[in-house]
Design an enzyme around this catalytic site. Structure first.
Site, PDB file in Angstrom:
ATOM      1  N   THR A  24      23.735 -27.644 -12.280  1.00 22.56           N
ATOM      2  CA  THR A  24      24.357 -26.580 -13.079  1.00 22.56           C
ATOM      3  C   THR A  24      23.434 -25.366 -13.009  1.00 22.56           C
ATOM      4  O   THR A  24      22.743 -25.054 -13.981  1.00 22.56           O
ATOM      5  CB  THR A  24      24.556 -27.014 -14.541  1.00 22.56           C
ATOM      6  OG1 THR A  24      23.312 -27.512 -15.062  1.00 22.56           O
ATOM      7  CG2 THR A  24      25.609 -28.090 -14.663  1.00 22.56           C
ATOM      8  N   GLY A  68      -1.427 -20.630 -18.625  1.00 23.37           N
ATOM      9  CA  GLY A  68      -1.650 -20.312 -17.213  1.00 23.37           C
ATOM     10  C   GLY A  68      -0.590 -19.353 -16.725  1.00 23.37           C
ATOM     11  O   GLY A  68      -0.209 -18.426 -17.459  1.00 23.37           O
ATOM     12  N   GLY A  96       8.109 -22.915 -14.460  1.00 26.14           N
ATOM     13  CA  GLY A  96       9.101 -22.592 -13.442  1.00 26.14           C
ATOM     14  C   GLY A  96       9.940 -23.824 -13.198  1.00 26.14           C
ATOM     15  O   GLY A  96      10.076 -24.679 -14.069  1.00 26.14           O
ATOM     16  N   CYS A 112      14.741 -26.206 -13.915  1.00 23.62           N
ATOM     17  CA  CYS A 112      15.299 -26.566 -15.234  1.00 23.62           C
ATOM     18  C   CYS A 112      14.934 -25.601 -16.342  1.00 23.62           C
ATOM     19  O   CYS A 112      15.800 -24.884 -16.841  1.00 23.62           O
ATOM     20  CB  CYS A 112      14.858 -27.979 -15.592  1.00 23.62           C
ATOM     21  SG  CYS A 112      15.406 -29.182 -14.368  1.00 23.62           S
TER      22      CYS A 112
HETATM   23  C1  UGA Z   1      11.694 -30.434 -17.463  1.00 25.52           C
HETATM   24  C2  UGA Z   1      11.548 -31.275 -18.749  1.00 25.52           C
HETATM   25  O1  UGA Z   1      10.174 -31.538 -18.997  1.00 25.52           O
HETATM   26  C3  UGA Z   1      12.302 -32.596 -18.611  1.00 25.52           C
HETATM   27  O2  UGA Z   1      12.233 -33.320 -19.830  1.00 25.52           O
HETATM   28  C4  UGA Z   1      13.759 -32.290 -18.278  1.00 25.52           C
HETATM   29  O3  UGA Z   1      14.508 -33.488 -18.104  1.00 25.52           O
HETATM   30  C5  UGA Z   1      13.823 -31.489 -16.999  1.00 25.52           C
HETATM   31  O4  UGA Z   1      13.089 -30.266 -17.171  1.00 25.52           O
HETATM   32  C6  UGA Z   1      15.268 -31.205 -16.705  1.00 25.52           C
HETATM   33  O5  UGA Z   1      15.881 -30.437 -17.436  1.00 25.52           O
HETATM   34  O6  UGA Z   1      15.826 -31.825 -15.800  1.00 25.52           O
HETATM   35  P1  UGA Z   1      10.507 -30.467 -15.085  1.00 25.52           P
HETATM   36  O7  UGA Z   1      11.311 -29.242 -14.762  1.00 25.52           O
HETATM   37  O8  UGA Z   1      10.415 -31.556 -14.083  1.00 25.52           O
HETATM   38  O9  UGA Z   1      11.059 -31.151 -16.432  1.00 25.52           O
HETATM   39  O10 UGA Z   1       9.046 -29.930 -15.358  1.00 25.52           O
HETATM   40  P2  UGA Z   1       7.943 -29.980 -16.496  1.00 25.52           P
HETATM   41  O11 UGA Z   1       6.996 -31.066 -16.213  1.00 25.52           O
HETATM   42  O12 UGA Z   1       8.526 -29.905 -17.863  1.00 25.52           O
HETATM   43  O13 UGA Z   1       7.202 -28.595 -16.188  1.00 25.52           O
HETATM   44  C7  UGA Z   1       7.933 -27.381 -16.220  1.00 25.52           C
HETATM   45  C8  UGA Z   1       7.047 -26.216 -15.896  1.00 25.52           C
HETATM   46  O14 UGA Z   1       6.176 -25.943 -16.991  1.00 25.52           O
HETATM   47  C9  UGA Z   1       6.129 -26.391 -14.689  1.00 25.52           C
HETATM   48  O15 UGA Z   1       6.128 -25.194 -13.918  1.00 25.52           O
HETATM   49  C10 UGA Z   1       4.764 -26.639 -15.311  1.00 25.52           C
HETATM   50  O16 UGA Z   1       3.726 -26.223 -14.475  1.00 25.52           O
HETATM   51  C11 UGA Z   1       4.856 -25.779 -16.553  1.00 25.52           C
HETATM   52  N1  UGA Z   1       3.958 -26.192 -17.644  1.00 25.52           N
HETATM   53  C12 UGA Z   1       4.073 -27.427 -18.195  1.00 25.52           C
HETATM   54  C13 UGA Z   1       3.012 -25.301 -18.126  1.00 25.52           C
HETATM   55  O17 UGA Z   1       2.902 -24.137 -17.649  1.00 25.52           O
HETATM   56  N2  UGA Z   1       2.190 -25.679 -19.144  1.00 25.52           N
HETATM   57  C14 UGA Z   1       2.276 -26.919 -19.702  1.00 25.52           C
HETATM   58  O18 UGA Z   1       1.485 -27.191 -20.624  1.00 25.52           O
HETATM   59  C15 UGA Z   1       3.237 -27.812 -19.220  1.00 25.52           C
END
Ligand code: UGA
Length: 436
Positions: free
Chosen positions: A85, A255, A259, A262
C-alpha cells in the site's frame, strides 16, 4: 490448514514461508512471474535473514508453493492479503490499487465460509469497504495487521509480541476469529497475547503503532537539535531517559532518522486519513514528526560540508551503508542514500558501499559511485559518513585500519553507533549527530 497468501513482497513471502514452517499448506500468489520463479526455486528475491532456509524447507516438505495465477488460491480456507500500500504519486494518502486488484482477482474463486485476512497496512475503513465488496460470495473479512520488522521478519512472524484480529461482531466474524486462532495455535499456546477487536480498531492498531515509533524517533532527533544548540549530548540524554521504564531506551536512537517502506509513508497516510475523517488536527503533530525526520538528513550533509571547511566540490566522500537499516537490502526512502545523493548534488565524488543493498542502490541512483569492498570505498576518501549501522562498520571497522586507507581522517557518524573516544584517540575528527 490450506491457505493462500496474496502478494509475495517482504511481508507476504515471509508470511507464506513462516506459515508453511509451522505445518500449514500454503500457496503464495504474486503477479510478478520472476519473483514467483525465484521463490519456487527456494531463493529469496530480497535479503532477509532465515528466509532462504524456510523457503527451502517449505519446498522440500511440499507444503509451500508459489504461483502467478489467482485461480490457484481457490480451495484455501484463509486468504491472507499481503499486497503493498504505497504512497499515492503526488499525494500523502495510501494507494489501495493493489488491495482492490487482489480482491477483484480473488472474488471469482471465493467460496462461502472462506476467510479473507487482511495483513496489509491500510487506512481505517478499508476492511469494512472490502467486506461489503465480497459480501455476495459468502466470504468473511477479518483484519490481522502485521508488525514485523525487516531484518527480523521471520523471528517477528513466528514469535510475535501480540496477535491482533479485527472482525465484525456477528457469527461470520466469530468464525473468522476462530479460524485465525487455529492458524496461530502454536504462538497462542506459547502465550502470545491474542487480541480480538472490531475491524476499525485492528486497522488503527497498525497505523498507531508505526505513528508512535516514528514519533519516538523524531522526539529524540528533536532533542538532538537542542543538544546541538546547547552543547549537550543526545546519546547520554537518551540513555538517561531510557532508564525510566515508562519511556524505555528502544527507538531513542538519534541520527539521520527513519526511512524504509513503512514508517515514512504510513505516518503520511495516517494523517491523510485523519483529515478525510475531519480529525486532521488530532494528528497534526505527525507533520512535525515528518519534518524533524527530514531535517536530520540536511543536518548530516551540513556536518560533512562544515567538516570539509565548506569545500565539497570534487572531494571524495565514502558513504558506509545504503540500506535504510542493517540486515536489509531495502533502499526505499533510505535516509543514508538521500544524504549520499545530496552530497553528490553538491559536486562531491561520492562512493557508496553496503554489504547487501549495493545492487538496489546502483539501479536507483546510477549517478553515485559504488564499491563492493569497504576498503575500496574508504581508499583516498577526504571524509567518511556512516549512514547504516551494519556490524561491518559499527563493530568491525577499526579506526586505525580505516585511518591507513583514507586521505582525511574525518568521520561523520550518522547513526551515533561508533565509539567516539576510540576514533578521536586514533587521530580522527569525529562528528556524531547531537553529540558533543
Ligand atoms: C517498521 C516497524 O518497526 C514494524 O513494527 C512494522 O511492522 C513495519 O515498519 C511495517 O509497517 O511493516 P521497519 O520498517 O522494518 O519496521 O523498520 P524499523 O526497524 O522500525 O526501523 C525504521 C527506521 O527507523 C530505520 O530507518 C531505522 O534506522 C530508524 N530508527 C529506528 C532510528 O532512526 N532510530 C531508532 O532508534 C530506531
Amino acid at each position: 490448514m490450506r491457505m493462500s497468501v496474496i502478494g509475495c513482497g517482504y511481508l507476504g513471502a515471509v508470511h507464506a514461508a513462516a506459515m508453511a514452517s509451522i505445518g500449514h499448506d500454503v500457496i503464495g500468489i504474486d503477479v510478478d512471474e520472476r519473483k514467483v520463479a525465484a521463490l519456487n526455486a527456494g531463493s529469496a528475491p530480497f535479503f532477509e535473514p532465515q528466509l532462504t532456509e524456510l523457503l527451502t524447507e517449505g519446498r522440500e516438505s511440499g507444503r509451500l508453493r508459489f504461483s502467478d495465477r489467482m485461480a490457484d488460491a481457490a480451495g484455501a480456507q484463509v486468504h491472507f492479503l499481503a499486497v503493498g500500500t504505497p504512497q499515492i504519486p503526488g499525494g500523502h494518502a495510501a494507494d489501495l490499487r493493489y488491495v482492490d486488484a487482489a480482491i477483484d482477482g480473488l472474488l471469482p474463486h471465493l467460496r462461502p465460509g472462506d476467510v479473507i485476512a487482511g495483513k496489509s497496512t491500510v487506512p481505517v475503513g478499508t476492511a469494512a469497504r472490502l467486506a461489503t465488496r465480497v459480501a455476495d460470495s459468502g466470504a468473511t473479512v477479518v483484519w490481522n495487521p502485521e508488525f514485523l520488522r525487516e531484518g527480523w521478519a521471520v523471528h517477528d512472524t513466528l514469535t510475535p509480541d501480540r496477535l491482533v484480529v479485527g472482525a465484525e461482531p456477528d457469527a461470520a466474524g466469530e468464525r473468522g476469529v476462530a479460524v485465525l486462532r487455529e492458524v496461530y495455535a502454536a504462538a497462542v499456546e506459547a502465550g502470545t497475547p491474542f487480541l480480538v477487536t472490531d475491524l476499525a480498531t485492528a486497522e488503527l492498531v497498525k497505523g498507531a503503532a508505526n505513528a508512535f515509533l516514528a514519533t519516538k524517533i523524531s522526539f529524540i532527533n528533536a532533542m538532538a537539535e537542542i543538544a546541538e544548540a546547547s552543547g549537550a549530548d543526545v546519546a547520554l540524554l537518551a540513555d538517561a531517559l531510557g532508564h525510566d521504564s515508562r519511556i524505555g531506551r528502544r527507538y531513542l536512537g538519534a541520527g539521520i532518522g527513519f526511512g524504509g517502506g513503512c514508517l515514512p509513508k504510513d505516518i503520511r497516510a495516517f494523517a491523510a486519513r485523519a483529515e478525510e475523517l475531519g480529525r486532521g488536527e488530532a494528528v497534526g503533530f505527525l507533520h512535525e514528526v515528518d519534518a524533524i525526520n527530514l531535517r536530520r538528513r540536511e543536518r548530516a550533509v551540513q556536518l560533512v560540508v562544515d567538516a570539509l571547511g565548506g569545500l565539497v566540490f570534487g572531494r571524495r566522500i565514502a558513504v558506509l551503508g545504503a540500506a535504510f537499516k542493517p540486515f536489509s537490502d531495502d533502499i526505499r526512502d533510505s535516509p543514508g542514500l538521500d544524504v549520499a545523493v545530496r552530497l553528490r548534488g553538491l559536486g562531491a565524488d561520492v562512493v557508496v558501499t553496503d554489504p547487501a543493498a549495493l545492487d538496489n542502490a546502483a539501479a536507483a541512483h546510477p549517478q553515485l559511485g559504488y564499491a563492493r569492498d569497504r576498503n575500496d570505498a574508504l581508499r583516498e576518501a577526504d571524509a567518511v559518513v556512516i549512514v547504516t549501522e551494519w556490524d561491518e562498520y559499527r563493530r568491525d571497522l577499526s579506526p586505525a585500519h580505516a585511518g591507513g586507507l583514507v586521505r582525511g581522517r574525518i568521520i561523520i557518524d550518522g547513526r551515533n553507533c561508533l565509539d567516539a573516544a576510540a576514533w578521536r584517540a586514533a587521530g580522527w575528527q569525529y562528528h556524531g549527530m547531537g553529540r558533543r
